[in-house]
Design a protein around this motif. Sequence first.
Motif, PDB file in Angstrom:
ATOM      1  N   PHE A 112       4.451  -4.622  12.054  1.00 33.92           N
ATOM      2  CA  PHE A 112       4.756  -6.041  11.387  1.00 33.92           C
ATOM      3  C   PHE A 112       4.911  -6.472   9.936  1.00 33.92           C
ATOM      4  CE2 PHE A 112       3.933 -10.537   9.346  1.00 33.92           C
ATOM      5  CZ  PHE A 112       3.775 -11.772  10.893  1.00 33.92           C
ATOM      6  N   PHE A 113       5.185  -5.043   9.238  1.00 30.43           N
ATOM      7  CA  PHE A 113       5.375  -5.573   7.006  1.00 30.43           C
ATOM      8  C   PHE A 113       5.915  -4.896   7.311  1.00 30.43           C
ATOM      9  CE2 PHE A 113       0.748  -7.599   7.360  1.00 30.43           C
ATOM     10  CZ  PHE A 113       1.693  -9.369   6.732  1.00 30.43           C
ATOM     11  N   LYS A 114       6.735  -3.367   8.423  1.00 27.36           N
ATOM     12  CA  LYS A 114       7.818  -2.370   8.206  1.00 27.36           C
ATOM     13  C   LYS A 114       7.167  -1.246   7.099  1.00 27.36           C
ATOM     14  CE  LYS A 114      11.300  -4.916  10.035  1.00 27.36           C
ATOM     15  NZ  LYS A 114      11.048  -6.658  10.465  1.00 27.36           N
ATOM     16  N   ILE A 115       5.886  -1.076   7.140  1.00 27.00           N
ATOM     17  CA  ILE A 115       5.403   0.209   5.900  1.00 27.00           C
ATOM     18  C   ILE A 115       5.180   1.419   6.545  1.00 27.00           C
ATOM     19  CG2 ILE A 115       3.988   0.370   4.441  1.00 27.00           C
ATOM     20  CD1 ILE A 115       3.583  -2.632   3.897  1.00 27.00           C
ATOM     21  N   GLU A 116       6.161   2.440   5.867  1.00 28.11           N
ATOM     22  CA  GLU A 116       5.571   3.297   7.157  1.00 28.11           C
ATOM     23  C   GLU A 116       5.169   4.443   6.016  1.00 28.11           C
ATOM     24  OE1 GLU A 116       9.909   4.128   6.835  1.00 28.11           O
ATOM     25  OE2 GLU A 116      10.111   2.932   9.360  1.00 28.11           O
ATOM     26  N   ALA A 117       5.070   5.898   6.487  1.00 23.20           N
ATOM     27  CA  ALA A 117       4.457   6.388   5.711  1.00 23.20           C
ATOM     28  C   ALA A 117       4.816   7.272   4.223  1.00 23.20           C
ATOM     29  CB  ALA A 117       4.174   8.168   6.407  1.00 23.20           C
ATOM     30  N   GLY A 118       4.186   7.081   2.840  1.00 18.80           N
ATOM     31  CA  GLY A 118       4.669   7.256   1.492  1.00 18.80           C
ATOM     32  C   GLY A 118       4.463   5.772   1.037  1.00 18.80           C
ATOM     33  N   THR A 119       4.430   5.062   1.359  1.00 17.85           N
ATOM     34  CA  THR A 119       4.075   3.847   0.850  1.00 17.85           C
ATOM     35  C   THR A 119       3.621   3.735  -0.175  1.00 17.85           C
ATOM     36  OG1 THR A 119       4.474   2.199   2.014  1.00 17.85           O
ATOM     37  CG2 THR A 119       2.817   1.125   0.961  1.00 17.85           C
ATOM     38  N   THR A 120       3.188   3.112  -1.700  1.00 19.54           N
ATOM     39  CA  THR A 120       2.498   3.319  -2.441  1.00 19.54           C
ATOM     40  C   THR A 120       1.567   1.618  -2.632  1.00 19.54           C
ATOM     41  OG1 THR A 120       4.164   2.070  -3.707  1.00 19.54           O
ATOM     42  CG2 THR A 120       3.541   4.861  -3.991  1.00 19.54           C
ATOM     43  N   ALA A 121       0.280   1.390  -2.518  1.00 25.75           N
ATOM     44  CA  ALA A 121      -0.682   0.672  -2.191  1.00 25.75           C
ATOM     45  C   ALA A 121      -1.387   0.756  -3.696  1.00 25.75           C
ATOM     46  CB  ALA A 121      -1.598   0.624  -0.589  1.00 25.75           C
ATOM     47  N   LEU A 122      -1.977  -0.599  -3.641  1.00 28.37           N
ATOM     48  CA  LEU A 122      -3.168  -1.145  -4.820  1.00 28.37           C
ATOM     49  C   LEU A 122      -4.250  -1.433  -4.172  1.00 28.37           C
ATOM     50  CD1 LEU A 122      -3.914  -1.176  -7.686  1.00 28.37           C
ATOM     51  CD2 LEU A 122      -2.866  -3.003  -8.053  1.00 28.37           C
ATOM     52  N   LEU A 123      -5.217  -0.542  -4.181  1.00 26.67           N
ATOM     53  CA  LEU A 123      -6.808  -1.397  -3.748  1.00 26.67           C
ATOM     54  C   LEU A 123      -7.348  -2.191  -5.073  1.00 26.67           C
ATOM     55  CD1 LEU A 123      -8.456  -1.975  -1.982  1.00 26.67           C
ATOM     56  CD2 LEU A 123     -10.116   0.548  -2.219  1.00 26.67           C
ATOM     57  N   CYS A 124      -7.694  -3.594  -4.089  1.00 26.47           N
ATOM     58  CA  CYS A 124      -7.733  -4.640  -6.174  1.00 26.47           C
ATOM     59  C   CYS A 124      -9.198  -5.161  -4.657  1.00 26.47           C
ATOM     60  CB  CYS A 124      -6.877  -5.309  -6.932  1.00 26.47           C
ATOM     61  SG  CYS A 124      -5.506  -6.395  -5.719  1.00 26.47           S
ATOM     62  N   LEU A 125      -9.026  -5.153  -3.646  1.00 28.99           N
ATOM     63  CA  LEU A 125     -10.654  -5.632  -2.820  1.00 28.99           C
ATOM     64  C   LEU A 125     -12.116  -5.638  -3.072  1.00 28.99           C
ATOM     65  CD1 LEU A 125      -8.320  -7.216  -0.472  1.00 28.99           C
ATOM     66  CD2 LEU A 125      -9.410  -8.405  -2.225  1.00 28.99           C
ATOM     67  N   PRO A 126     -12.970  -5.582  -2.768  1.00 29.96           N
ATOM     68  CA  PRO A 126     -13.785  -4.891  -3.057  1.00 29.96           C
ATOM     69  C   PRO A 126     -13.774  -3.696  -1.732  1.00 29.96           C
ATOM     70  CG  PRO A 126     -15.007  -6.727  -2.994  1.00 29.96           C
ATOM     71  CD  PRO A 126     -13.225  -7.190  -3.327  1.00 29.96           C
ATOM     72  N   ALA A 127     -14.536  -3.066  -1.043  1.00 28.22           N
ATOM     73  CA  ALA A 127     -14.428  -2.122  -0.210  1.00 28.22           C
ATOM     74  C   ALA A 127     -15.779  -1.843   0.922  1.00 28.22           C
ATOM     75  CB  ALA A 127     -14.798  -0.899  -0.496  1.00 28.22           C
TER      76      ALA A 127
END
Length: 371
Positions: free
Chosen positions: A91-106
Amino acid sequence: MKTMSIFSIPEIHESFSINTYSLNREELERFAYNFIKEGEVYEQEIGNFLLDWLNNKDYIVVQTSGSTGKPKKIKIYKKHMINSAKATGQFFKIEAGTTALLCLPANYIAGKMMLVRAMVLGWKIDLVPPKTNPLDTVYKQYDFCAMVPLQLDNSLNRLHLIKKLIVGGGIVSENLKELIQGVKTKVFETYGMTETVTHIAARRINPKKKDRKDARFFKALPNITLTIDNRSCLTIKAPQLNEETIITNDVIELKTYKKFLWKGRYDNVINSGGVKLYPEEIETKLQLLIGHRFFITSLPDDALGEKVVLIIERDYNKIAYLTIKNAISTLKTLSKYEIPKEIFFLPQFIETDNGKVQRTKTLALVKHINL
């Protein structure tokens, strides 16, 4: 004789990394154990989830938020989480190698799914504490991030560090939407719940001018079909996320089987003099007038059955009361039925553990203090 199928532990994408470390399954287990043993609380939660993901069970247990009822624990199947991750990537056109930030509690589904997307799609994900101002210590740009509205509100001056941002876990206020118009970051408001493995639909809330009319509607992710029931509430058929049809209490206007306009919660509908009113729609019209947190609800009324009331989170102040009352009375977008018949002030609202207002419990405080 029927043979028992053995669950296959999900593979870790070869492009996956976490905090710059490229890890296979065994290395990720050691990483998780180290987080649990020596990490901060948010890191321990991440470690616990990673071990749950890597074990031989075909499901994980997730806590719902409790914003519309009592919090409860439910089973979510890992195959559905994998399908959800793939749908998000498409949907968001996001593939392998994307850099992502997790700032939500797990410890909630939204944070868990950021990790799942990274492992399944091959993202390079970095972890920061799930604070209200998560970008304050970030000095590099990321392709993708997920936040709650409060985090977005506190990150406006550093939003250029995120290329695509999804916002969920609460309604994005009209004031906040105004503040992000024109920024380069593509910001999407999401719709979903724990039972649908986070979002099943999204809409761009800072679109280009030519796209603004259509951007009011949420658009469903792949392999999801939308319908409405006899209450005009959304029903969701998402066989890759949940084997059962999900019947929600969200009143919508259905444009197509893939697009809808959210109007409000069926639980919150006010019947005032035979006219159905949606508090969330009224709140949208009032958001630019009131500088504090507030919500619309109702109280019993002998003549109308229910009367619309406004509850504001702040100490009572007569000048503020008169200013707000006069501003509302001249607001042309409000119908006569939508104008609050009373305005109450409360020093503090009652919230769920993750910051969502509990309307019913807060209204009980109003009855106790003001009436």
